[in-house]
Design a protein around this motif. Structure first.
Motif, PDB file in Angstrom:
ATOM      1  N   THR A   6      33.473   6.804   4.727  1.00 15.99           N
ATOM      2  CA  THR A   6      33.064   6.027   5.846  1.00 15.99           C
ATOM      3  C   THR A   6      31.649   5.750   5.681  1.00 15.99           C
ATOM      4  O   THR A   6      30.581   6.408   5.331  1.00 15.99           O
ATOM      5  CB  THR A   6      33.393   7.122   7.178  1.00 15.99           C
ATOM      6  N   ALA A  57      41.218   2.989  13.182  1.00 14.52           N
ATOM      7  CA  ALA A  57      40.773   4.339  13.201  1.00 14.52           C
ATOM      8  C   ALA A  57      40.282   4.875  14.650  1.00 14.52           C
ATOM      9  O   ALA A  57      40.082   4.043  15.529  1.00 14.52           O
ATOM     10  CB  ALA A  57      39.629   4.538  12.236  1.00 14.52           C
ATOM     11  N   SER A  58      40.027   5.957  14.490  1.00 12.72           N
ATOM     12  CA  SER A  58      39.683   6.576  16.181  1.00 12.72           C
ATOM     13  C   SER A  58      38.390   5.848  16.719  1.00 12.72           C
ATOM     14  O   SER A  58      38.328   5.492  17.875  1.00 12.72           O
ATOM     15  CB  SER A  58      39.297   8.208  16.166  1.00 12.72           C
ATOM     16  N   GLU A  59      37.312   5.461  15.701  1.00  8.86           N
ATOM     17  CA  GLU A  59      36.324   4.760  16.017  1.00  8.86           C
ATOM     18  C   GLU A  59      36.431   3.702  16.591  1.00  8.86           C
ATOM     19  O   GLU A  59      36.151   2.803  17.560  1.00  8.86           O
ATOM     20  CB  GLU A  59      35.110   4.910  15.079  1.00  8.86           C
ATOM     21  N   GLU A  60      37.413   2.695  16.095  1.00  8.35           N
ATOM     22  CA  GLU A  60      37.914   1.422  16.230  1.00  8.35           C
ATOM     23  C   GLU A  60      38.583   1.417  17.611  1.00  8.35           C
ATOM     24  O   GLU A  60      38.278   0.554  18.557  1.00  8.35           O
ATOM     25  CB  GLU A  60      38.600   0.851  15.265  1.00  8.35           C
ATOM     26  N   ILE A  61      39.319   2.342  18.055  1.00 11.12           N
ATOM     27  CA  ILE A  61      40.117   2.671  19.255  1.00 11.12           C
ATOM     28  C   ILE A  61      39.240   2.800  20.390  1.00 11.12           C
ATOM     29  O   ILE A  61      39.323   1.948  21.338  1.00 11.12           O
ATOM     30  CB  ILE A  61      41.411   3.502  18.963  1.00 11.12           C
ATOM     31  N   ALA A  62      38.290   3.695  19.998  1.00 14.61           N
ATOM     32  CA  ALA A  62      37.214   4.006  20.960  1.00 14.61           C
ATOM     33  C   ALA A  62      36.473   2.694  21.242  1.00 14.61           C
ATOM     34  O   ALA A  62      36.050   2.460  22.590  1.00 14.61           O
ATOM     35  CB  ALA A  62      36.371   5.112  20.460  1.00 14.61           C
ATOM     36  N   ASP A  84      44.802  -2.794  15.107  1.00 16.10           N
ATOM     37  CA  ASP A  84      45.661  -2.189  13.859  1.00 16.10           C
ATOM     38  C   ASP A  84      45.453  -3.149  12.606  1.00 16.10           C
ATOM     39  O   ASP A  84      46.026  -3.085  11.724  1.00 16.10           O
ATOM     40  CB  ASP A  84      47.037  -2.267  14.475  1.00 16.10           C
TER      41      ASP A  84
END
Length: 90
Positions: A6, A57-62, A84
């Motif tokens: 990452t 990824a979780s950071e992108e969704i956040a 996505d």
């Protein structure tokens, strides 16, 4: 690959087939930003598409949620925001 890549940038040469392709896909799965070089344009585009078509990824969704909760999104209404990387785009 066991390490997290990452926030790392990886350059993969010959990434359209064989070991190069497998390496590019593995680094992308491990979280790296992959720079792909190759001689065959179509095959390179196919590998790039495989790398980018993934669930967020979780950071992108956040980040998407933070945007929707911000003042910048005050005119964003009645839409579905897909995070996505184009996975569901056809």
């Amino acid at each position: 690959m066991q390490n997290s890549y990452t926030n790392k940038i990886v350059l993969v040469t010959g990434g359209t087939s064989g070991i190069g392709k497998a390496t590019a896909l593995a680094f992308a799965e491990a979280g790296a930003k992959v720079v792909l070089t190759a001689r065959r344009e179509k095959e390179g585009a196919d590998v790039a598409a495989a790398i980018t078509k993934r669930f967020g990824a979780s950071e992108e969704i956040a980040a998407a949620v933070l945007y929707l909760a911000s003042d910048a999104a005050k005119f964003t209404t009645g839409t579905t925001l897909l995070v996505d990387g184009g996975l569901t785009a056809q």
